[in-house]
Design a protein around this motif. Structure first.
Motif, short mmCIF file in Angstrom:
data_model
loop_
_atom_site.label_atom_id
_atom_site.label_comp_id
_atom_site.label_asym_id
_atom_site.label_seq_id
_atom_site.Cartn_x
_atom_site.Cartn_y
_atom_site.Cartn_z
N ARG A 187 -10.49 1.79 -5.98
CA ARG A 187 -9.54 2.66 -6.66
C ARG A 187 -9.97 4.12 -6.57
O ARG A 187 -10.97 4.52 -7.13
N LEU A 226 -0.81 9.62 -10.40
CA LEU A 226 0.21 10.26 -9.58
C LEU A 226 1.40 10.70 -10.42
O LEU A 226 1.89 11.83 -10.28
N ILE A 244 4.75 3.64 -0.67
CA ILE A 244 4.04 2.46 -1.19
C ILE A 244 4.88 1.20 -0.96
O ILE A 244 4.37 0.17 -0.50
N LEU A 304 6.14 9.25 -2.37
CA LEU A 304 4.98 8.36 -2.39
C LEU A 304 5.38 6.95 -2.81
O LEU A 304 4.88 5.97 -2.24
N VAL A 344 -7.22 6.50 -6.84
CA VAL A 344 -6.17 7.10 -7.66
C VAL A 344 -5.26 5.98 -8.15
O VAL A 344 -5.14 4.93 -7.52
N SER A 345 -4.62 6.19 -9.29
CA SER A 345 -3.70 5.18 -9.83
C SER A 345 -2.28 5.74 -9.84
O SER A 345 -2.07 6.95 -9.71
N MET A 346 -1.31 4.86 -10.01
CA MET A 346 0.08 5.31 -10.14
C MET A 346 0.22 6.21 -11.36
O MET A 346 0.96 7.19 -11.32
N LEU A 389 -3.26 0.26 -6.47
CA LEU A 389 -3.00 0.77 -5.12
C LEU A 389 -4.11 0.39 -4.14
O LEU A 389 -4.13 0.86 -3.02
N GLN A 431 -6.96 7.04 -0.64
CA GLN A 431 -6.65 5.67 -1.07
C GLN A 431 -6.09 4.85 0.09
O GLN A 431 -6.30 3.64 0.15
N ARG A 453 -6.34 12.59 -3.12
CA ARG A 453 -6.95 11.33 -3.57
C ARG A 453 -6.12 10.15 -3.07
O ARG A 453 -6.66 9.12 -2.65
N PHE A 454 -4.79 10.31 -3.11
CA PHE A 454 -3.91 9.27 -2.56
C PHE A 454 -4.14 9.15 -1.05
O PHE A 454 -4.19 8.03 -0.51
N TRP A 455 -4.29 10.26 -0.37
CA TRP A 455 -4.58 10.27 1.07
C TRP A 455 -5.81 9.40 1.35
O TRP A 455 -5.79 8.58 2.26
#
Length: 111
Positions: free
Chosen positions: A51, A58, A74, A70, A53-55, A3, A45, A41-43
């Protein structure tokens, strides 16, 4: 799927901030601390090239409806600015604004 490319997919800072506002205000609910932590964490990213966060993170920590949102985001980021705008508008219809109970509790306005 990494990501780390997401920060480069926005038309401008305003578009990124709108998407981040949707995530913060409508997806990150502090009643589920684990999910909220990974959504935030995605926010982050979305602004970072490293990196955060990873998929896999999530998928393990975010509920199905929000995970699907999400994944759609993406795909939109990797497709077009118009799709990002459409995602934000759609998410604003689907997900209500989350009440920030932590702030309310600390400000002494508990109901």
């Amino acid at each position: 799927m990494t990501l780390t490319d997401l920060s480069n997919g926005f038309r401008d800072e305003e578009q990124r901030r709108r998407v981040q506002a949707v995530i913060h205000d409508r997806l990150a609910d502090d009643r589920d601390q684990q999910e909220c932590r990974f959504l935030m964490r995605f926010w982050w990213q979305l602004s970072m090239s490293y990196r955060e966060v990873s998929m896999r993170d999530l998928r393990l920590n975010v509920g199905q409806e929000k995970l699907e949102a999400l994944e759609t985001l993406i795909n939109a980021i990797r497709s077009s600015h118009a799709q990002i705008d459409a995602w934000a508008a759609g998410a604003e219809w689907v997900f209500p604004i989350v009440e920030d109970r932590g702030f309310r509790g600390s400000s002494g306005s508990e109901s």
